[in-house]
Design a protein around this motif. Sequence first.
Motif, PDB file in Angstrom:
ATOM      1  N   ALA A 176       0.837  -1.211   0.000  1.00 40.98           N
ATOM      2  CA  ALA A 176       0.000   0.000   0.000  1.00 40.98           C
ATOM      3  C   ALA A 176       0.868   1.256   0.000  1.00 40.98           C
ATOM      4  O   ALA A 176       0.579   2.218  -0.720  1.00 40.98           O
ATOM      5  N   ALA A 177       1.930   1.248   0.808  1.00 40.32           N
ATOM      6  CA  ALA A 177       2.827   2.412   0.867  1.00 40.32           C
ATOM      7  C   ALA A 177       3.517   2.638  -0.479  1.00 40.32           C
ATOM      8  O   ALA A 177       3.613   3.784  -0.947  1.00 40.32           O
ATOM      9  N   CYS A 178       3.973   1.559  -1.103  1.00 39.47           N
ATOM     10  CA  CYS A 178       4.628   1.685  -2.414  1.00 39.47           C
ATOM     11  C   CYS A 178       3.641   2.170  -3.475  1.00 39.47           C
ATOM     12  O   CYS A 178       3.997   2.995  -4.327  1.00 39.47           O
ATOM     13  N   ALA A 183       1.766   6.517  -6.925  1.00 37.59           N
ATOM     14  CA  ALA A 183       0.679   7.415  -7.358  1.00 37.59           C
ATOM     15  C   ALA A 183       1.079   8.878  -7.169  1.00 37.59           C
ATOM     16  O   ALA A 183       0.828   9.710  -8.043  1.00 37.59           O
ATOM     17  N   ASN A 184       1.721   9.185  -6.035  1.00 35.20           N
ATOM     18  CA  ASN A 184       2.179  10.560  -5.792  1.00 35.20           C
ATOM     19  C   ASN A 184       3.251  10.965  -6.794  1.00 35.20           C
ATOM     20  O   ASN A 184       3.248  12.091  -7.291  1.00 35.20           O
ATOM     21  N   GLN A 187       1.618  11.625 -10.093  1.00 36.60           N
ATOM     22  CA  GLN A 187       0.883  12.889 -10.043  1.00 36.60           C
ATOM     23  C   GLN A 187       1.847  14.072 -10.206  1.00 36.60           C
ATOM     24  O   GLN A 187       1.568  15.028 -10.935  1.00 36.60           O
ATOM     25  N   VAL A 188       2.989  14.024  -9.555  1.00 31.84           N
ATOM     26  CA  VAL A 188       3.998  15.073  -9.673  1.00 31.84           C
ATOM     27  C   VAL A 188       4.513  15.143 -11.103  1.00 31.84           C
ATOM     28  O   VAL A 188       4.689  16.233 -11.649  1.00 31.84           O
ATOM     29  N   SER A 189       4.721  13.999 -11.730  1.00 28.20           N
ATOM     30  CA  SER A 189       5.214  13.966 -13.113  1.00 28.20           C
ATOM     31  C   SER A 189       4.223  14.621 -14.065  1.00 28.20           C
ATOM     32  O   SER A 189       4.615  15.353 -14.978  1.00 28.20           O
ATOM     33  N   HIS A 190       2.941  14.351 -13.857  1.00 29.40           N
ATOM     34  CA  HIS A 190       1.912  14.968 -14.713  1.00 29.40           C
ATOM     35  C   HIS A 190       1.826  16.474 -14.499  1.00 29.40           C
ATOM     36  O   HIS A 190       1.571  17.214 -15.442  1.00 29.40           O
ATOM     37  N   GLN A 191       2.025  16.917 -13.275  1.00 30.48           N
ATOM     38  CA  GLN A 191       1.960  18.356 -12.979  1.00 30.48           C
ATOM     39  C   GLN A 191       3.150  19.092 -13.611  1.00 30.48           C
ATOM     40  O   GLN A 191       3.024  20.225 -14.028  1.00 30.48           O
ATOM     41  N   GLU A 192       4.291  18.423 -13.659  1.00 34.37           N
ATOM     42  CA  GLU A 192       5.483  19.048 -14.223  1.00 34.37           C
ATOM     43  C   GLU A 192       5.433  19.086 -15.749  1.00 34.37           C
ATOM     44  O   GLU A 192       6.099  19.880 -16.371  1.00 34.37           O
ATOM     45  N   ALA A 193       4.665  18.184 -16.329  1.00 35.90           N
ATOM     46  CA  ALA A 193       4.635  18.075 -17.803  1.00 35.90           C
ATOM     47  C   ALA A 193       3.836  19.160 -18.445  1.00 35.90           C
ATOM     48  O   ALA A 193       3.271  20.043 -18.088  1.00 35.90           O
TER      49      ALA A 193
END
Length: 193
Positions: A176-178, A183-184, A187-193
């Motif tokens: 679950a932690a992995c 997922a985080n 999400q960061v990768s999509h925001q930077e793109a």
Amino acid sequence: MKMPVGSRFAVLAPLLVLVMVATRFKHFGDMLHCPDASMAVFFLGGAYLRRHWMFALMVGLAVLLDWVSVSYAGVGDFCITAAYAFLPLAYAVLWYAGRWYSPRLQGNVRSLAGAFVVALVAASVSFAISNGSFYWLGGRYPDPNVAQYVARLWQWGPLFVRTTMSYVTVALVVHAACARLAANSEQVSHQEA
């Protein structure tokens, strides 16, 4: 971003082998060692490694560790009987239950709860096979009977299943932690793109 299957295998296969070696080597005794994680390793191996040849390799490893324990580490051979031949079947229940559930294993609570339930049922059936074969075919009990078998099943079953489920729970929490980290990161990768 998910870990590629080959990378996951390269990380998890040695880890599961290490856990089995570390916990099984003197599993017939010595309270200084962690409880035997073999049952959990077989369930998790099925869930994450999936390959049939890996199941065979893990069974071979379990047999090798038992042989070393009995032959060189001074562990008694009380559990080594004709019933020992049923261990691959008991382990197959765990491996193939994990393998069956694997496509459903995600990082959400429902999926993890499902994995827990499948592991619980598989561990119970696996223990019943290994314990039942030992009781009925092991030649260690004169005049075996159903009442005595059920009493022994209830005496030892909860301990073995609880130990298995403890290891599986830790693995599911790590899963679950992995999944959350992945997922985080995505999400960061999509925001930077």
